[in-house]
Write a protein that holds these residues in place. Sequence first.
Motif: not given
Length: 684
Positions: A400-423
């Motif tokens: 879960i640590i490895i997978i979460s870190l990978v998805f966090m990088v993808i989310g930050q680069s794609s702007g998902i976290f800026a959307q409502a409910g993205g986190n």
Amino acid sequence: MQHPSTTSSAVDQYRELTVRGMILGALITVIFTASNVYLGLKVGLTFASSIPAAVISMAVLKCFHGSNILENNMVQTQASAAGTLSSIIFVLPGLLMIGYWQGFPFWQTTLICVAGGILGVIFTIPLRHVLVVNSDLPYPEGLAAAEILKAGDHNQPQENDEDSPQSGVKQIVTGGILSGIFSFLAGGLRVISESASYWFKVGGAVFQVPMGFSLALLGAGWLVGITGGIAVLLGMFFSWGIAVPYFTSTTAMPENVSMMDFAIKLWVTKVRYIGAGAIAVAAIWTLITLFKPMLEGMKLSFQAFGSDSQTSKTQERVNQDLSPKTMMLIVVATLIILVATFYSFIATAPISFGLACALVACATIMAFIIGFLVAAASGYMAGLIGSSSSPISSIGIVSIIIISLVFMVIGQSSGIFAQAGGNQFMTALALFTASVVMAISTISNDNLQDLKTGHLVQATPWRQQVALIIGSIVGAIVISPVLELLYNAYGFTGALPRAGMDAAQALSAPQATLMTTIAKGIFSHNLEWAYIRAGVFLGVFLIVLDVVVKYLRPGWSVPPLAVGMGIYLPASVNMPIFIGTVLSYLCLRYIKKRHTDPAIQEKEVKATDRRGTLLAAGLIVGESIVGVVMAMVIVASIALGGGESPLALNLPDYWSLNKIDEILGLFAFLLAIVIIINRILKNN
């Protein structure tokens, strides 16, 4: 090492994978899967179902013409999936805890379990020769299951009635009735308490002397062994003898808060993170120590796929695995299932089609690659210390640590976290992906254990592999409805389906809570890193201590993972586990002292351990089944407009105020221990 030759043996003529065996295996799988799901959600433990399944199979199939040891082995192989695939609950409930799911969608839950389970079988097939046939790993449960199958083989003469499958079934039934009655009195009628604790202060420090009365956990302790029990006790002492007293003495107690609630809150918000850090670093250390066997497994895997597929036709029956071509077809089909399931999960998010496809590809690749890597680690751990004691949750934590870190990088680069409910969406996707890795890990943990049993009784490996695939599918079908039932009846810690529910009755789901906490903390950048770092340093110290102890006193150890779990799990869970390990140690020690002749001593110790193992399995199954049945009663009561405790007796207030329920719980627990000792030591 010589392979057993059976070309002229009558064993070659035995039927193995039969329709009646598959039906019986499916029924046992359904029952044990439900039991394991309940036990895992309640206390974070599951039990290996191979041994009780083998005993039940022998007792049932003996009534049919032509039954034999290989057919019984296939039943236990299939049913063993119940004790392993159900460990996926260590992740999935987290989707409800973060509010992403409101229930368990049947097809998504089932298909993710099916895909992970099948990949777990396939990934361990190339490891069979290096980790089973040509290895000195003990595989304690695989060896025990083989001995039980041999002892109960009615085609061979038996030395006494204690070896008969009927005797084994009696032990399981006895344990089941005992723990079932206790569980009904505690969880149904609410006459007795499931735990008790004594709280006191020294200066500003708060201490707890805990006690738990679960007979299922007592049985789990018998299977864990004294080394693991002492390690759990050390972890519990660190929590309630050092860490909690320190924090309570240095933190101001709020007004109108009881001493007990104050201490528990500090344990939850601070000390458990220390346990999580210790578990994480111990898990990484475990993977490092298994690096060489993992490389050997991957090398053998590539050799298998590059070899001539016709060679399998000339191999002896006991050396025939599924062919590389068949394995490739199964892997491709499973990957298609994974892609479709991930897409159905991601398609509901407000993201572009291109980003959705990228996330599907990333999730599938991570699940496949990490799953392949952990397959060897899980199989090696099972061979070293057994499936029941294997720290599978540590694999989940690292994943879960490895997978979460990978998805966090993808989310930050794609702007998902800026959307409502993205986190929330990315946290949920990380948990969903980790659930596949967990399924692969748990089945890998079990498959090599089963293949060891098959190797010892001269079974056909490819038939065992087919049986376990069937067991994975059957178990996967059961998991979603059972999860839904238990959630609606009890709820989970941090996820109650209805307002006004009794949070004290909620299933704690400790591993799912930990995985969810880690994933949420990574994505929200608010993980309690200070306490996790303290846990990491503690874990490093425990690893060094374990190495030193093993060097100075061969045969002794201080398992870092077990200490970490002792810190993380509630004290009322740890105590009966520890008592179970002491009970096992004292009973076997008594037998060793009673018989001085080495041959008789070895025989009697094996017989006593067998009785204890079967009785322990019965204790676990009995409490678990009552828990599932009670969940059905609660759900039916709620549906009919009744309360959430439909069977609870209307006892006067003084019953709980004077702790009569705790006194009766302790008395019943001690009485049960006396009965258990009497059953285990009879004839000695």
